[in-house]
Design an enzyme around this catalytic site. Structure first.
Site, PDB file in Angstrom:
ATOM      1  CB  CYS A   1      41.470  40.593  43.842  1.00 28.22           C
ATOM      2  SG  CYS A   1      40.768  42.029  44.692  1.00 28.22           S
ATOM      3  NE  ARG A   2      40.822  35.552  45.191  1.00 26.26           N
ATOM      4  CZ  ARG A   2      39.983  34.793  45.858  1.00 26.26           C
ATOM      5  NH1 ARG A   2      40.440  33.718  46.474  1.00 26.26           N
ATOM      6  NH2 ARG A   2      38.703  35.089  45.919  1.00 26.26           N
ATOM      7  CB  SER A   3      39.684  35.519  38.270  1.00 25.04           C
ATOM      8  OG  SER A   3      38.718  36.538  38.367  1.00 25.04           O
TER       9      SER A   3
ATOM     10  CB  CYS B   1      38.452  34.876  42.036  1.00 23.41           C
ATOM     11  SG  CYS B   1      38.292  36.523  41.298  1.00 23.41           S
TER      12      CYS B   1
ATOM     13  CG  ASN C   1      36.151  38.937  36.880  1.00 19.94           C
ATOM     14  OD1 ASN C   1      35.519  39.371  35.932  1.00 19.94           O
ATOM     15  ND2 ASN C   1      37.362  38.454  36.734  1.00 19.94           N
TER      16      ASN C   1
ATOM     17  CG  ASP D   1      39.338  37.257  48.903  1.00 18.73           C
ATOM     18  OD1 ASP D   1      39.934  38.212  48.390  1.00 18.73           O
ATOM     19  OD2 ASP D   1      38.119  37.211  49.092  1.00 18.73           O
TER      20      ASP D   1
END
Ligand code: 4NP
Length: 161
Positions: free
Chosen positions: A18-20, A13, A16, A128
């Site tokens: 939040c999402r990944s 993401c 690195n 995001d």
């Protein structure tokens, strides 16, 4: 092909944090649950948060779903990742574009978008959640679980769609 070793997957993401990291943890847990051998990591295309723990809202989201991601630390994706991993899976199109732009000539990793692995959701971003409300993290988690499920089915050799 991976010559008999587990496939290596890197989720990517922007930050690195939040999402990944959520995708990394969700994939590791799902693969263990379904007994699919796989090696998983995550990274960001940006370097602002290198060395930092995940965002506290991401930690809380993972925790609500039974996973502890507090020990993960952010890192930036680099040229070696295109050689070390079999797949680089971007969380959104912007990060997929960045990966395409920085891929070294001898990179062998296959690039994809996470939601490309979900029937009917090809080309969609995992939005995001960083600048939004807490609910965005729960939405991201749902999207990530859908993507991870589809990707895992592909890796396990089952039809994912
Ligand atoms: P991520 O979220 O890409 O899911 O880790 C973000 C984290 C940080 C920033 C943007 C997105 N930032 O601008 O610092």
């Amino acid at each position: 092909m991976t010559d008999g070793r587990p496939p290596r997957i890197l989720f990517v993401c922007l930050g690195n944090i939040c999402r990944s990291p959520l995708a990394e943890a969700a994939m590791r847990a799902a693969a263990e649950r379904e007994d699919v051998p796989v090696e998983v990591d995550s990274a960001g295309t940006g370097d602002w948060h290198v060395g930092k723990a995940p965002d506290r809202r991401a930690i809380a989201t993972a925790y609500r779903h039974g996973l502890d991601i507090a020990g993960l630390r952010a890192r930036q994706v680099g040229a070696d990742d295109f050689r070390a991993f079999d797949r680089l899976v971007a969380l959104d199109r912007s990060n997929l574009d960045t990966l395409r732009a920085i891929a070294p000539e001898d990179g062998r990793a296959q690039l994809s978008l996470l939601l490309d692995h979900v029937a009917g959701r090809e080309g969609e971003d995992v939005a995001d959640p960083y600048f939004g409300e807490d609910e965005g993290f729960e939405q991201a988690w749902r999207d990530i679980c859908a993507g991870v499920g589809g990707l895992l089915a592909e890796l396990a050799g089952q039809p994912s769609r």
